[in-house]
Write a protein that holds these residues in place. Structure first.
Motif, short mmCIF file in Angstrom:
data_model
loop_
_atom_site.label_atom_id
_atom_site.label_comp_id
_atom_site.label_asym_id
_atom_site.label_seq_id
_atom_site.Cartn_x
_atom_site.Cartn_y
_atom_site.Cartn_z
N GLY A 113 -70.69 16.71 81.63
CA GLY A 113 -72.02 16.15 81.34
C GLY A 113 -73.03 17.20 80.95
O GLY A 113 -73.73 17.09 79.94
N PHE A 114 -73.09 18.26 81.74
CA PHE A 114 -74.07 19.32 81.50
C PHE A 114 -73.78 20.02 80.17
O PHE A 114 -74.67 20.26 79.36
N PHE B 100 -69.81 7.58 83.03
CA PHE B 100 -70.58 7.91 84.23
C PHE B 100 -71.12 6.63 84.87
O PHE B 100 -71.00 6.41 86.08
N PHE C 12 -71.13 15.46 86.53
CA PHE C 12 -72.20 16.14 85.80
C PHE C 12 -71.87 17.62 85.58
O PHE C 12 -72.05 18.15 84.48
N CYS C 13 -71.39 18.27 86.64
CA CYS C 13 -71.16 19.71 86.55
C CYS C 13 -69.80 20.04 85.95
O CYS C 13 -69.70 20.81 85.00
N TRP D 145 -69.62 9.85 77.41
CA TRP D 145 -69.63 10.39 78.77
C TRP D 145 -70.61 9.60 79.65
O TRP D 145 -70.29 9.28 80.80
N VAL D 146 -71.78 9.28 79.11
CA VAL D 146 -72.78 8.53 79.89
C VAL D 146 -72.23 7.15 80.27
O VAL D 146 -72.40 6.70 81.41
N SER E 288 -69.76 4.88 88.34
CA SER E 288 -70.75 4.73 89.43
C SER E 288 -70.79 3.28 89.90
O SER E 288 -70.79 3.00 91.11
N GLN F 102 -70.81 11.81 91.24
CA GLN F 102 -71.74 11.97 90.12
C GLN F 102 -72.02 13.45 89.87
O GLN F 102 -72.09 13.89 88.72
N LEU F 103 -72.20 14.20 90.95
CA LEU F 103 -72.45 15.65 90.80
C LEU F 103 -71.26 16.31 90.13
O LEU F 103 -71.42 17.16 89.25
#
Lengths: 206, 111
Positions: free
Chosen positions: A158-159, A182, A153-154, A178-179, A186, A149-150
């Motif tokens: 995502g960010f 994600f 996100f990075c 993207w969400v 997950s 997940q990190l």
């Protein structure tokens, strides 16, 4: 006084991921029956899971590092060997039919099968992490999931997408896409990692 | 004496709650006692994590009670303070009292 049955969702989560489940669950049910709210119950369960997860990782640091390494190695191999050739092949099949591969995949039904592949691989990597760490399956699968997940996100955009959406709302569909990815990835890691896990272990530990 | 030999803030709070509750010290009354006496909302998981840590240090012992229907058939886990735990609380109180006495601006009750 409320019914004896507290919300089943958090109780299931606590039994699945918690280690002090029976005693703590009994306390939570007692409190719930004495008038505590559903939100309070959910909050207590989430704190318990996070506390147990943190404790497991602190106590088994080396195992946690190994779980992350095993999961990422499996994911890398699967992506390199299967997914990298798969995408160009899939697109070559789509383009002659006039179907345009789009990053906003959820608007185009013909892209759904392509999205299954990363989810299957994520599930397979989670399964391998769970199999290699049966004694601490839940915590190790969770730490691997957090690492993925990190990364998503990075490095996975995502960010950047969140920044883009704040600047211009036309990027919102891309962020939603993207969400969704994600969330699916997950869930796939969790399902794969906990596949075949016995609930008896947690119950017997009390 | 090293830093680890002293009870932490929350550990001391839990130990004092155990001493007040005596025989009826399990998760629910302990967290209620802390909430009522010091107005601090605590998570039951935090109370259990602290109790487990105290038990591993030999400051607290535990025993399982009978399963009861109002708890969905789950047993209570009763905690008792040990002689070593009692000594530790006294030593911590003495240490804290000495430290308080050396703070002149607090002697008159002004914070």
């Amino acid at each position: 006084m409320k019914s004896l049955e507290p919300p089943s969702g958090p109780t299931w989560l606590l039994n699945r991921f918690g280690h002090r489940n029976d005693t703590l669950t009994g306390d939570l049910i007692e409190e719930y029956n004495q008038g505590r709210s559903v939100a309070w119950y959910w909050g207590q369960v989430l704190v318990a899971i996070v506390a147990d997860f943190g404790k497991e990782v602190r106590v088994h640091k080396v195992l946690a590092l190994r779980a992350i390494a095993v999961g990422w190695a499996a994911l890398y191999v699967l992506l390199r060997v299967v997914e990298n050739p798969w995408w160009p092949f899939y697109y070559r099949k789509l383009l002659p039919r006039g179907l345009n591969p789009s990053p906003i995949w959820w608007q185009y039904y013909y892209l759904y099968p392509a999205l299954l592949i990363p989810c299957i691989f994520a599930g397979a990597s989670g399964w391998l992490v769970g199999r290699c760490h049966r004694a601490h399956r839940e915590a190790m699968v969770l730490i691997y999931l957090v690492s993925v997940q990190l990364w998503l996100f990075c490095q996975g955009g995502g960010f950047r997408l969140m920044e883009d959406v704040l600047g211009n709302r036309r990027f919102l569909p891309y962020l939603l896409s993207w969400v969704a990815n994600f969330i699916f990835i997950s869930i796939a890691i969790l399902l794969g990692g906990l596949w075949g896990a016995s609930r008896k272990r947690a119950i017997l530990s009390n | 004496m090293t830093k680890r030999d002293y009870l932490g803030n929350f550990e001391l709070i839990v130990m004092l709650a155990l001493m007040r509750l005596r025989e009826d010290a399990y998760g629910v009354p302990i967290s209620r006692e802390i909430e009522e006496r010091i107005g601090r909302v605590v998570a039951l998981a935090s109370v259990y994590a602290t109790l487990e840590r105290l038990e591993s240090k030999g400051l607290v012992s535990s025993e399982l009670g009978e399963p009861t229907p109002e708890r969905g058939g789950r047993a209570k886990k009763y905690f008792h303070i040990t002689a070593k735990g009692l000594r530790e609380v006294r030593q911590t109180r003495q240490a804290l009292t000495k430290l308080w006495k050396r703070l002149p601006q607090l002697e008159g009750g002004v914070t």
